[in-house]
Design a protein around this motif. Structure first.
Motif, PDB file in Angstrom:
ATOM      1  N   ILE A   1       0.886  -1.045   0.036  1.00 49.80           N
ATOM      2  CA  ILE A   1       0.000   0.052  -0.028  1.00 49.80           C
ATOM      3  C   ILE A   1       0.922   1.037  -0.138  1.00 49.80           C
ATOM      4  O   ILE A   1       0.585   2.122  -0.844  1.00 49.80           O
ATOM      5  N   TYR A   2       1.724   1.296   0.688  1.00 54.42           N
ATOM      6  CA  TYR A   2       2.746   2.367   1.048  1.00 54.42           C
ATOM      7  C   TYR A   2       3.257   2.676  -0.286  1.00 54.42           C
ATOM      8  O   TYR A   2       3.428   3.915  -1.005  1.00 54.42           O
ATOM      9  N   ILE A   3       3.936   1.355  -1.050  1.00 53.56           N
ATOM     10  CA  ILE A   3       4.611   1.899  -2.380  1.00 53.56           C
ATOM     11  C   ILE A   3       3.647   2.317  -3.554  1.00 53.56           C
ATOM     12  O   ILE A   3       3.827   3.243  -4.265  1.00 53.56           O
ATOM     13  N   ALA A   4       2.256   1.930  -3.465  1.00 53.35           N
ATOM     14  CA  ALA A   4       1.444   2.214  -4.341  1.00 53.35           C
ATOM     15  C   ALA A   4       0.839   3.750  -3.974  1.00 53.35           C
ATOM     16  O   ALA A   4       0.755   4.577  -4.791  1.00 53.35           O
ATOM     17  N   ARG A   5       1.129   3.977  -2.692  1.00 49.20           N
ATOM     18  CA  ARG A   5       0.829   5.712  -2.299  1.00 49.20           C
ATOM     19  C   ARG A   5       1.907   6.490  -3.026  1.00 49.20           C
ATOM     20  O   ARG A   5       1.468   7.332  -3.477  1.00 49.20           O
ATOM     21  N   LEU A   6       3.290   5.937  -2.905  1.00 48.21           N
ATOM     22  CA  LEU A   6       4.096   6.876  -3.476  1.00 48.21           C
ATOM     23  C   LEU A   6       4.324   7.065  -4.926  1.00 48.21           C
ATOM     24  O   LEU A   6       4.454   8.134  -5.281  1.00 48.21           O
TER      25      LEU A   6
END
Length: 365
Positions: free
Chosen positions: A321-326
């Motif tokens: 999720i964090y990588i997708a957020r970036l």
């Protein structure tokens, strides 16, 4: 000397002399004493007496009934003390007041814990009198908060029909549902709220910790700083506080990127765990050595390969999720202060604000 009481279960005259408003009328010193018994059963009913006396301690109303002391209804009983010659020598009168407190907005009553009698016999009498009064007034739920220093009153309340609701470090809360039918009082809190701080600096390093006290399965594992939200604390405030306490790193809350809902966790309660994205405002780590064994900045690529992430589907999803957020393929929830007419208080609403067409496209697809 023989003592005859209206309530046969009460035997502590000495305590009642100290704790209740009394009028002791000596037949030898008082002229024109008139006693009028309205009714004085031994159990289940109130007792009243009318006294007409020159004594300043006798408080009588125009209709002959004793006036009440303080708030709420007052019940009075006569106590006749018989001497050795069988002649009544004095009359002892006291008020049975209802417990102090206030009505709640749902037709119930909240007892004031700061005005409870400390004597067990006095509390028992007043509680019994109060229950009769509340039933007569049509009250519904009764809330009785007993401080730790008055814990000896708990068995008395339970014996009268009160039930445990919840307990904290310095008190126990008990309740009594007066009407017939199922209890409609709300139950104790069903959830605990936890937070985890995902703190990543400009070098793509993740702030991770090793806990000093943990289960054997988590020994030597690096994890995100986590903790519980305190009472009356916002989620965004709590996660910043927990990260600061464990690592010494100052942070700024950005958004909630997800949360987990689990059940039968601690004390059979459910658990809400919010994963929050934070921006670091400092770099120097200073651990809380009471809770934390070690803390460090770990490269994101290394953390992704860590056994905690690879061996746990939920933690792996958090990183995804964090990588997708970036890459702007995911939208988190930011905190916004808002007021509601239901409670007229400021509260925090978490939602995503779409600032551009790109944000809209990212959220929708």
């Amino acid at each position: 000397m023989e003592l005859k009481l209206c309530d046969p279960r009460s035997t502590a005259l000495a305590h009642m002399r100290r704790l209740y408003s009394t009028s002791v009328i000596n037949w030898n010193d008082t002229l024109g004493v008139r006693v009028s018994h309205l009714f004085c059963p031994c159990r289940g009913s109130s007792a009243r007496a009318a006294l007409s006396s020159k004594s300043n301690n006798a408080h009588a109303t125009s209709n002959g009934a004793l006036s009440s002391y303080g708030q709420g209804a007052t019940e009075s009983c006569l106590y006749h003390t018989s001497g050795t010659n069988g002649i009544n020598s004095s009359v002892y009168s006291r008020d049975l007041r209802v417990l102090d407190g206030h009505d709640d907005e749902y037709g119930g009553f909240v007892v004031d814990p700061d005005k409870l009698p400390t004597n067990q016999n006095a509390f028992s009498l007043m509680l019994r009198s109060s229950l009769s009064h509340w039933k007569m007034k049509g009250k519904q739920g009764i809330w009785l908060k007993l401080p730790l220093q008055l814990s000896e009153l708990v068995p008395i309340a339970v014996k009268e029909g009160f039930r445990y609701h919840h307990a904290e470090t310095n008190y126990v809360m008990l309740t009594y549902w007066l009407p017939e039918g199922p209890c409609m009082l709300p139950g104790n809190a069903s959830h605990q709220v936890g937070v985890g701080g995902l703190v990543i600096n400009d070098k793509d390093e993740v702030l991770v910790v090793q806990e000093r006290y943990c289960s054997p399965a988590c020994v030597d594992l690096w994890k995100l700083p986590t903790g519980f939200i305190a009472e009356s604390e916002e989620i965004f405030e709590g996660v910043v506080r927990e990260v600061k306490e464990e690592t010494g790193i100052d942070t700024e809350f950005i958004e909630i990127i997800g949360f987990r809902h689990a059940h039968d966790v601690a004390f059979n309660k459910s658990d809400l765990f919010f994963i929050c994205m934070l921006r670091p405002l400092s770099t120097q780590i200073m651990i809380d050595d009471v809770e934390i064994q070690a803390a460090k900045w770990m490269p994101l690529v290394e953390f992704v390969k860590h056994q905690l992430v690879q061996g746990d589907r939920m933690f792996k999803k958090v990183i995804d999720i964090y990588i997708a957020r970036l890459s702007k393929q995911y939208c988190g929830l930011s905190a916004h202060q808002s007021a509601s007419k239901f409670d007229s208080k400021e509260s925090t609403l978490y939602y995503h604000v779409i600032d551009s067409q790109n944000d809209f496209e990212a959220c929708s697809g």
